[in-house]
Design an enzyme around this catalytic site. Structure first.
Site, PDB file in Angstrom:
ATOM      1  N   ASP A 102       1.277  11.269   5.500  1.00  0.00           N
ATOM      2  CA  ASP A 102       1.408   9.896   4.992  1.00  0.00           C
ATOM      3  C   ASP A 102       1.047   9.939   3.519  1.00  0.00           C
ATOM      4  OD1 ASP A 102       1.178   7.236   4.284  1.00  0.00           O
ATOM      5  OD2 ASP A 102       0.233   6.621   6.155  1.00  0.00           O
ATOM      6  N   THR A 109       0.800  -1.227   0.000  1.00  0.00           N
ATOM      7  CA  THR A 109       0.000   0.000   0.000  1.00  0.00           C
ATOM      8  C   THR A 109       0.833   1.277   0.000  1.00  0.00           C
ATOM      9  OG1 THR A 109      -0.237   0.020   2.420  1.00  0.00           O
ATOM     10  CG2 THR A 109      -1.896  -1.198   1.144  1.00  0.00           C
ATOM     11  N   LEU A 152      -2.414   6.166   0.180  1.00  0.00           N
ATOM     12  CA  LEU A 152      -3.812   5.889   0.502  1.00  0.00           C
ATOM     13  C   LEU A 152      -3.952   4.369   0.620  1.00  0.00           C
ATOM     14  CD1 LEU A 152      -5.626   8.374  -1.900  1.00  0.00           C
ATOM     15  CD2 LEU A 152      -5.518   8.514   0.603  1.00  0.00           C
ATOM     16  N   HIS A 153      -3.780   3.869   1.822  1.00  0.00           N
ATOM     17  CA  HIS A 153      -3.669   2.428   2.039  1.00  0.00           C
ATOM     18  C   HIS A 153      -4.986   1.678   1.828  1.00  0.00           C
ATOM     19  CE1 HIS A 153       0.262   3.271   3.879  1.00  0.00           C
ATOM     20  NE2 HIS A 153      -0.348   4.259   4.520  1.00  0.00           N
ATOM     21  N   ASP A 154      -6.063   2.134   2.466  1.00  0.00           N
ATOM     22  CA  ASP A 154      -7.286   1.347   2.550  1.00  0.00           C
ATOM     23  C   ASP A 154      -7.988   1.071   1.223  1.00  0.00           C
ATOM     24  OD1 ASP A 154      -6.963   1.050   5.264  1.00  0.00           O
ATOM     25  OD2 ASP A 154      -8.220   2.749   5.793  1.00  0.00           O
TER      26      ASP A 154
END
Length: 304
Positions: free
Chosen positions: A230, A195, A233-235
């Site tokens: 951060d 991610t 955009l991991h999710d």
């Protein structure tokens, strides 16, 4: 088009909010419920954000409040990354009054009822700490046969972001992650090793701002504030792993979670030994088509 019945278990959280917006935009999904869990923020705030986003998008789904704290460990939050409101200061762009009602039943009951009553298998996108999911599988093991797959954003094969070894969601509730990874339910893991590649460019941000729709200002504010701390955009990766699996490369691995305190708390590690006798318990995603990822994220902020 046959749709994917979906439960989103989340802790909004900016990237959770983007993931919900993305899932709502993708026509392949039939979103049945959004369930909140403590993680990026306290449970009251993650629940309020889930409800506020669902109301703003006019989503016809249940919103239910979940676990207020991890199974065993003390609670950790991430306000420094997601802002005091959990969504990068964007709460001021939402209406003052939310018309959507929170379910009278808790997340565990809602997930159980959906799974038991469904005539087809249901997928779960688990993009916060896995507390709700672990409780579901332990308290109501009979629902396992009705779960198509759990697509998880969490863990990391090579590194972490809370400690050198541990990613936030698994660090927050390692016992829950361990229960899920030993449940026998089909799993997809979008770990931080993958991610961190899920970024947007300045051009992508300009496109979101230029969309000039009701989501544009919210998206630009949320993502801009968040990516200053951060960049990834991991999710949304866990959402796209279900709707657009062709965007990803991956491998079948046997993964376990370290529940001990210290540097390795929440560490997820695969067994790659030649003499490993364990069958894989997870599809671990290892790479993604970043151009297509960016295109789908930007598109989600344009009115259909």
């Amino acid at each position: 088009m046959k749709k994917i019945p979906l439960i989103i278990d989340c802790d909004p959280g900016v990237d959770d909010a983007v993931a919900i917006i993305l899932a709502h935009h993708i026509e392949k999904f039939s979103i049945l419920a959004i369930t909140s869990v403590a993680g990026n923020a306290d449970i009251d705030l993650t629940t309020n954000n889930s409800l506020m986003i669902a109301d703003w998008l006019k989503m016809n789904c249940i919103v239910a409040k979940g676990a207020p704290q991890p199974l065993v460990k003390e609670k950790h939050t991430s306000y420094h990354t997601h802002g005091e409101d959990g969504i990068g200061g964007a709460s001021r762009f939402f209406p003052l009054h939310c018309h959507k009602a929170l379910s009278k039943h808790d997340a565990l009951t809602i997930m159980r009822d959906i799974l038991i009553m469904s005539n087809e298998k249901v997928s779960i996108a688990a993009i916060g700490p896995l507390t709700n999911i672990a409780l579901l599988l332990k308290v109501y093991p009979e629902v396992k046969d009705n779960i198509e797959v759990i697509s998880i954003m969490g863990g990391g094969i090579n590194h972490g972001n809370v400690t050198p070894c541990s990613e936030f969601n698994f660090f927050v509730d390692p016992e829950a992650a361990s229960i899920v990874f030993n449940s026998g339910v089909p799993l997809i893991m979008s770990g931080i090793h993958l991610t961190v590649k899920a970024t947007l460019t300045e051009e992508d941000m300009r496109k979101i701002k230029d969309a000039q729709g009701p989501l544009s200002e919210i998206g630009f504010q949320m993502i801009g504030d968040y990516t200053s701390k951060d960049t990834a955009l991991h999710d949304p990766c866990a959402i796209l792993a279900l709707s657009h699996p062709e965007l990803f490369e991956g491998e079948e691995l046997f993964v376990q979670i370290d529940t001990r305190e210290g540097l390795t708390r929440g560490m997820s590690y695969p067994d790659r030994r030649r003499k490993n006798t364990h069958k894989p318990n997870c599809r671990v995603l290892t790479d993604l088509n970043i151009e297509e990822f960016r295109s789908l994220i930007v598109e989600a902020f344009y009115i259909k």
